[in-house]
Design an enzyme around this catalytic site. Structure first.
Site, PDB file in Angstrom:
ATOM      1  N   ASP A   1       8.678  -5.547  -0.433  1.00 49.37           N
ATOM      2  CA  ASP A   1       8.347  -4.172  -0.082  1.00 49.37           C
ATOM      3  C   ASP A   1       9.781  -3.443   0.601  1.00 49.37           C
ATOM      4  OD1 ASP A   1       5.788  -4.556  -0.782  1.00 49.37           O
ATOM      5  OD2 ASP A   1       5.244  -4.046   1.059  1.00 49.37           O
TER       6      ASP A   1
ATOM      7  N   LEU B   1       1.080   1.247  -0.554  1.00 48.42           N
ATOM      8  CA  LEU B   1       2.157   1.795  -1.251  1.00 48.42           C
ATOM      9  C   LEU B   1       3.450   1.796   0.007  1.00 48.42           C
ATOM     10  CD1 LEU B   1       0.592   5.365  -2.390  1.00 48.42           C
ATOM     11  CD2 LEU B   1       1.321   3.582  -3.755  1.00 48.42           C
ATOM     12  N   GLY B   2       3.316   0.996   0.561  1.00 49.48           N
ATOM     13  CA  GLY B   2       4.525   0.509   1.266  1.00 49.48           C
ATOM     14  C   GLY B   2       4.860   1.450   2.535  1.00 49.48           C
ATOM     15  N   SER B   3       3.786   2.104   3.154  1.00 49.86           N
ATOM     16  CA  SER B   3       3.945   2.891   4.313  1.00 49.86           C
ATOM     17  C   SER B   3       4.901   2.448   5.587  1.00 49.86           C
ATOM     18  CB  SER B   3       2.425   3.327   4.771  1.00 49.86           C
ATOM     19  OG  SER B   3       2.550   3.683   5.982  1.00 49.86           O
TER      20      SER B   3
ATOM     21  N   PRO C   1       0.023   7.220   2.546  1.00 48.14           N
ATOM     22  CA  PRO C   1      -1.232   6.761   3.349  1.00 48.14           C
ATOM     23  C   PRO C   1      -0.894   5.407   3.811  1.00 48.14           C
ATOM     24  CG  PRO C   1      -1.666   7.313   0.930  1.00 48.14           C
ATOM     25  CD  PRO C   1      -0.226   7.375   1.162  1.00 48.14           C
TER      26      PRO C   1
ATOM     27  N   ALA D   1       8.394   1.953   4.355  1.00 44.86           N
ATOM     28  CA  ALA D   1       9.148   3.148   4.116  1.00 44.86           C
ATOM     29  C   ALA D   1       9.495   3.913   5.576  1.00 44.86           C
ATOM     30  CB  ALA D   1       8.297   4.081   3.185  1.00 44.86           C
TER      31      ALA D   1
HETATM   32  C1  MEV Z   1       2.118  -6.256  -0.471  1.00 44.14           C
HETATM   33  O1  MEV Z   1       2.754  -5.062  -0.902  1.00 44.14           O
HETATM   34  C2  MEV Z   1       2.400  -7.313  -1.357  1.00 44.14           C
HETATM   35  C3  MEV Z   1       1.932  -8.732  -1.023  1.00 44.14           C
HETATM   36  O2  MEV Z   1       2.296  -9.352  -2.166  1.00 44.14           O
HETATM   37  C4  MEV Z   1       2.506  -9.203   0.140  1.00 44.14           C
HETATM   38  C5  MEV Z   1       4.017  -9.492   0.135  1.00 44.14           C
HETATM   39  O3  MEV Z   1       4.482  -9.698  -1.045  1.00 44.14           O
HETATM   40  O4  MEV Z   1       4.485  -9.444   1.382  1.00 44.14           O
HETATM   41  C6  MEV Z   1       0.389  -8.738  -1.099  1.00 44.14           C
END
Ligand code: MEV
Length: 335
Positions: A155, A109-111, A104, A114
């Site tokens: 991420d 979830l890192g869309s 999503p 990914a």
């Molecule tokens: C996002 O998945 C995590 C955050 O810490 C942003 C980042 O690390 O770039 C909110």
């Protein structure tokens, strides 16, 4: 140049500990989530057809060539293609690249990372020049900047390496301008059984990271104290994960969530879902990712406890509930 189609995929991710604080150099822990995936397929096209990117899940199709692209200049997919071609010093091939994803969008979830990872992997392999995880991660970081402004790099790292990591962003940059992060493969002493629940509300990372930046500018001492506490929780969590001490991890997740509330990045819906998970038997729960909406994670002691938590999350309105197990995977991450 290959004549047959090439396909590559990349998993989603969760932040177990340390989101937001990781942007300011504190440690964080993340793991891949293989139940959701982005997939990129590159198929040869007739000579002279040019390069086309199709992303049917988001209704996007555009043709692309190094000089005349119909994509917006900051389109993340087009930028990812350009980065791969520049890195490998090649022209765009006559081919069609199709992106599909079950992750999503804007849910923590890192869309974005990914999708870019799958694209970079597939295109480089199609061009006969497969890239190593550190090279993929560095290219995807450039794409992440379009999505997030000032990403920590966690991420792209966890998704490119596809294994649980302990990550510390370093202020130094390498000559190409990539942030040099300390990346350590995390030894997971005992499997971690996690239930992941999506609030269904958006989690716009760029805006929430900017909100934390403004909070920090207003009251640096108070904000830095919270970020330090989150960093300390991540360090303790690392020891507990390595020791297989699952009992200690639950309260650390609760503590991390409380600190994220104080940082102003949670929401009533996230808090309600987190609380429902705890009441249903999770030994700890927290939001995961940037916050406001998106996903939360809940840790359970045994697989049979997961069913109650899954049901409680659904009753509280969570969508796309996933159960995943985090464990150590090979190969080793370079330090
Ligand atoms: C996002 O998945 C995590 C955050 O810490 C942003 C980042 O690390 O770039 C909110």
């Amino acid at each position: 140049m290959r004549s047959e189609q090439v396909r590559a995929s990349a998993p989603g991710k969760i932040i177990l500990f340390g989101e937001h604080a990781v942007v300011y150099g504190r440690p964080a822990i993340a793991a891949p989530v293989t139940q959701v995936q982005a997939t990129a397929t590159v198929q040869p096209a007739p000579p002279g057809a040019g390069f086309t990117i199709a992303a049917p899940d988001i209704g996007q199709v555009f043709s692309f060539a190094t000089k005349t692209s119909t994509a917006a200049p900051d389109d993340p997919l087009a930028v990812a293609v350009q980065l791969v071609l520049a890195d490998l010093s090649v022209e765009a091939p006559d081919a069609t690249l199709t992106i599909r994803s079950t992750i999503p969008i804007a849910s923590g979830l890192g869309s974005g990372a990914a999708v870019a990872t799958a694209l970079v992997r597939a295109l480089a392999a199609y061009l006969g020049r497969p890239l190593a995880p550190d090279q993929i991660s560095a290219l995807v970081y450039q794409v992440e900047k379009l999505h997030h402004g000032t990403p920590s790099g966690i991420d792209n790292t966890v998704i490119a390496y596809e294994q649980p990591i302990y990550f510390v962003r370093k202020p130094a940059k390498d000559p190409a301008g990539f942030p040099v992060g300390l990346i350590e493969r995390l030894i997971v002493g005992a499997p971690l059984i996690l239930v992941i629940g999506d609030t269904g509300l958006p989690s716009p990372t760029k805006q929430i990271v900017a909100q934390v930046r403004r909070t920090r500018e207003r009251d640096p001492a108070r904000c830095d104290a919270r970020l330090d506490q989150i960093g300390d929780v991540a360090v303790s969590a690392r020891h507990a994960i390595e020791a297989g001490d699952v009992d200690t991890l639950g309260p650390l997740m609760d503590e991390n969530h409380a600190l994220l509330i104080e940082l102003g990045v949670s929401s009533p819906k996230l808090n309600a879902v987190v609380e429902a998970a705890r009441i249903a038997g999770a030994i700890g729960a927290k939001l995961s990712g940037a916050g406001h909406g998106g996903n939360m994670i809940a840790l359970v002691q045994r697989q049979k406890d997961a069913a109650d938590v899954i049901e409680a999350l659904k009753e509280t309105g969570a969508k796309n509930v996933i159960c995943t197990t985090i464990q150590s995977t090979l190969p080793q991450v370079q330090k």
